[in-house]
Design a protein around this motif. Structure first.
Motif, PDB file in Angstrom:
ATOM      1  N   LEU A 154       5.795  12.205 -13.589  1.00  0.00           N
ATOM      2  CA  LEU A 154       4.890  11.129 -13.991  1.00  0.00           C
ATOM      3  C   LEU A 154       4.815  10.012 -12.950  1.00  0.00           C
ATOM      4  N   ALA A 155       5.909   9.748 -12.253  1.00  0.00           N
ATOM      5  CA  ALA A 155       5.902   8.694 -11.238  1.00  0.00           C
ATOM      6  C   ALA A 155       4.939   9.036 -10.107  1.00  0.00           C
ATOM      7  N   GLU A 156       4.954  10.277  -9.651  1.00  0.00           N
ATOM      8  CA  GLU A 156       4.033  10.686  -8.583  1.00  0.00           C
ATOM      9  C   GLU A 156       2.593  10.679  -9.078  1.00  0.00           C
ATOM     10  N   GLN A 157       2.377  11.061 -10.313  1.00  0.00           N
ATOM     11  CA  GLN A 157       1.020  11.023 -10.866  1.00  0.00           C
ATOM     12  C   GLN A 157       0.488   9.586 -10.880  1.00  0.00           C
ATOM     13  N   ARG A 158       1.314   8.646 -11.299  1.00  0.00           N
ATOM     14  CA  ARG A 158       0.909   7.234 -11.295  1.00  0.00           C
ATOM     15  C   ARG A 158       0.633   6.756  -9.873  1.00  0.00           C
ATOM     16  N   ALA A 159       1.480   7.159  -8.933  1.00  0.00           N
ATOM     17  CA  ALA A 159       1.302   6.741  -7.541  1.00  0.00           C
ATOM     18  C   ALA A 159      -0.016   7.271  -6.977  1.00  0.00           C
ATOM     19  N   LEU A 160      -0.335   8.522  -7.261  1.00  0.00           N
ATOM     20  CA  LEU A 160      -1.590   9.093  -6.776  1.00  0.00           C
ATOM     21  C   LEU A 160      -2.790   8.371  -7.385  1.00  0.00           C
ATOM     22  N   GLU A 161      -2.723   8.081  -8.663  1.00  0.00           N
ATOM     23  CA  GLU A 161      -3.824   7.373  -9.317  1.00  0.00           C
ATOM     24  C   GLU A 161      -3.991   5.968  -8.753  1.00  0.00           C
ATOM     25  N   LYS A 162      -2.890   5.271  -8.495  1.00  0.00           N
ATOM     26  CA  LYS A 162      -2.955   3.935  -7.896  1.00  0.00           C
ATOM     27  C   LYS A 162      -3.525   3.994  -6.480  1.00  0.00           C
ATOM     28  N   ALA A 163      -3.330   5.128  -5.798  1.00  0.00           N
ATOM     29  CA  ALA A 163      -3.835   5.303  -4.434  1.00  0.00           C
ATOM     30  C   ALA A 163      -5.305   5.727  -4.420  1.00  0.00           C
ATOM     31  N   VAL A 214       0.855  -1.187   0.000  1.00  0.00           N
ATOM     32  CA  VAL A 214       0.000   0.000   0.000  1.00  0.00           C
ATOM     33  C   VAL A 214       0.891   1.238   0.000  1.00  0.00           C
ATOM     34  N   SER A 215       0.553   2.197  -0.853  1.00  0.00           N
ATOM     35  CA  SER A 215       1.371   3.407  -0.974  1.00  0.00           C
ATOM     36  C   SER A 215       1.189   4.337   0.226  1.00  0.00           C
ATOM     37  N   ARG A 216       2.159   5.193   0.414  1.00  0.00           N
ATOM     38  CA  ARG A 216       2.070   6.199   1.481  1.00  0.00           C
ATOM     39  C   ARG A 216       0.887   7.128   1.254  1.00  0.00           C
ATOM     40  N   GLN A 217       0.622   7.451  -0.005  1.00  0.00           N
ATOM     41  CA  GLN A 217      -0.500   8.325  -0.322  1.00  0.00           C
ATOM     42  C   GLN A 217      -1.817   7.678   0.130  1.00  0.00           C
ATOM     43  N   ARG A 218      -1.956   6.395  -0.146  1.00  0.00           N
ATOM     44  CA  ARG A 218      -3.170   5.666   0.237  1.00  0.00           C
ATOM     45  C   ARG A 218      -3.282   5.558   1.751  1.00  0.00           C
ATOM     46  N   LEU A 219      -2.178   5.239   2.422  1.00  0.00           N
ATOM     47  CA  LEU A 219      -2.195   5.135   3.882  1.00  0.00           C
ATOM     48  C   LEU A 219      -2.585   6.458   4.525  1.00  0.00           C
ATOM     49  N   LEU A 220      -2.041   7.560   4.019  1.00  0.00           N
ATOM     50  CA  LEU A 220      -2.360   8.867   4.583  1.00  0.00           C
ATOM     51  C   LEU A 220      -3.822   9.225   4.358  1.00  0.00           C
ATOM     52  N   ALA A 221      -4.324   9.004   3.148  1.00  0.00           N
ATOM     53  CA  ALA A 221      -5.725   9.300   2.859  1.00  0.00           C
ATOM     54  C   ALA A 221      -6.639   8.454   3.748  1.00  0.00           C
ATOM     55  N   SER A 252       1.407  22.543 -12.531  1.00  0.00           N
ATOM     56  CA  SER A 252       1.192  21.452 -11.587  1.00  0.00           C
ATOM     57  C   SER A 252      -0.080  20.719 -11.974  1.00  0.00           C
ATOM     58  N   VAL A 253      -0.179  19.472 -11.549  1.00  0.00           N
ATOM     59  CA  VAL A 253      -1.388  18.680 -11.759  1.00  0.00           C
ATOM     60  C   VAL A 253      -2.039  18.484 -10.400  1.00  0.00           C
ATOM     61  N   ILE A 254      -3.352  18.713 -10.333  1.00  0.00           N
ATOM     62  CA  ILE A 254      -4.069  18.562  -9.062  1.00  0.00           C
ATOM     63  C   ILE A 254      -4.906  17.285  -9.091  1.00  0.00           C
ATOM     64  N   TYR A 255      -4.892  16.585  -7.967  1.00  0.00           N
ATOM     65  CA  TYR A 255      -5.634  15.341  -7.772  1.00  0.00           C
ATOM     66  C   TYR A 255      -6.461  15.462  -6.500  1.00  0.00           C
ATOM     67  N   SER A 256      -7.528  14.680  -6.417  1.00  0.00           N
ATOM     68  CA  SER A 256      -8.290  14.620  -5.173  1.00  0.00           C
ATOM     69  C   SER A 256      -8.902  13.238  -4.998  1.00  0.00           C
ATOM     70  N   THR A 257      -9.289  12.975  -3.766  1.00  0.00           N
ATOM     71  CA  THR A 257     -10.079  11.790  -3.447  1.00  0.00           C
ATOM     72  C   THR A 257     -11.138  12.234  -2.455  1.00  0.00           C
ATOM     73  N   LEU A 258     -12.308  11.647  -2.563  1.00  0.00           N
ATOM     74  CA  LEU A 258     -13.429  11.991  -1.694  1.00  0.00           C
ATOM     75  C   LEU A 258     -13.772  10.815  -0.797  1.00  0.00           C
ATOM     76  N   ARG A 259     -14.250  11.137   0.386  1.00  0.00           N
ATOM     77  CA  ARG A 259     -14.608  10.095   1.347  1.00  0.00           C
ATOM     78  C   ARG A 259     -15.547   9.060   0.718  1.00  0.00           C
ATOM     79  N   GLY A 260     -16.552   9.506  -0.008  1.00  0.00           N
ATOM     80  CA  GLY A 260     -17.540   8.611  -0.580  1.00  0.00           C
ATOM     81  C   GLY A 260     -17.001   7.727  -1.684  1.00  0.00           C
ATOM     82  N   GLU A 261     -15.827   8.043  -2.208  1.00  0.00           N
ATOM     83  CA  GLU A 261     -15.219   7.236  -3.261  1.00  0.00           C
ATOM     84  C   GLU A 261     -14.301   6.144  -2.719  1.00  0.00           C
ATOM     85  N   ARG A 262     -14.008   6.176  -1.445  1.00  0.00           N
ATOM     86  CA  ARG A 262     -13.050   5.232  -0.854  1.00  0.00           C
ATOM     87  C   ARG A 262     -13.697   3.884  -0.596  1.00  0.00           C
TER      88      ARG A 262
END
Length: 76
Positions: free
Chosen positions: A30-39, A2-9, A60-70
């Motif tokens: 691109l590596a961070e973008q892939r990591a965020l998408e995988k998370a 599990v990625s750090r991004q996923r663990l933090l979210a 910069s590229v902005i990403y988000s995740t929402l509680r209801g999507e987890r």
């Protein structure tokens, strides 16, 4: 693994009332973008000329995740 991004979210959704978590990275990272998408983060768009670095403005590229999507959708 599990990625750090996923663990933090997951931690923030479990322990706070946050409904949205956002992250951004350099458009060339691109590596961070892939990591965020995988998370589970969703790419929302490009922030043009958002960061001054190396004597010039960079996008910069902005990403988000929402509680209801987890997975599990742990509501507080």
């Amino acid at each position: 693994m599990v990625s750090r991004q996923r663990l933090l979210a997951d931690y923030l959704f479990e322990h706070t009332r946050a409904d949205r978590i956002q992250a951004w990275t350099d458009v060339a990272n691109l590596a961070e973008q892939r990591a965020l998408e995988k998370a589970g983060f969703v790419r929302e768009g490009v922030l043009r000329s958002a960061v001054w670095r190396g004597g010039q403005w960079n996008d910069s590229v902005i990403y988000s995740t929402l509680r209801g999507e987890r997975p599990g959708n742990a509501e507080i």
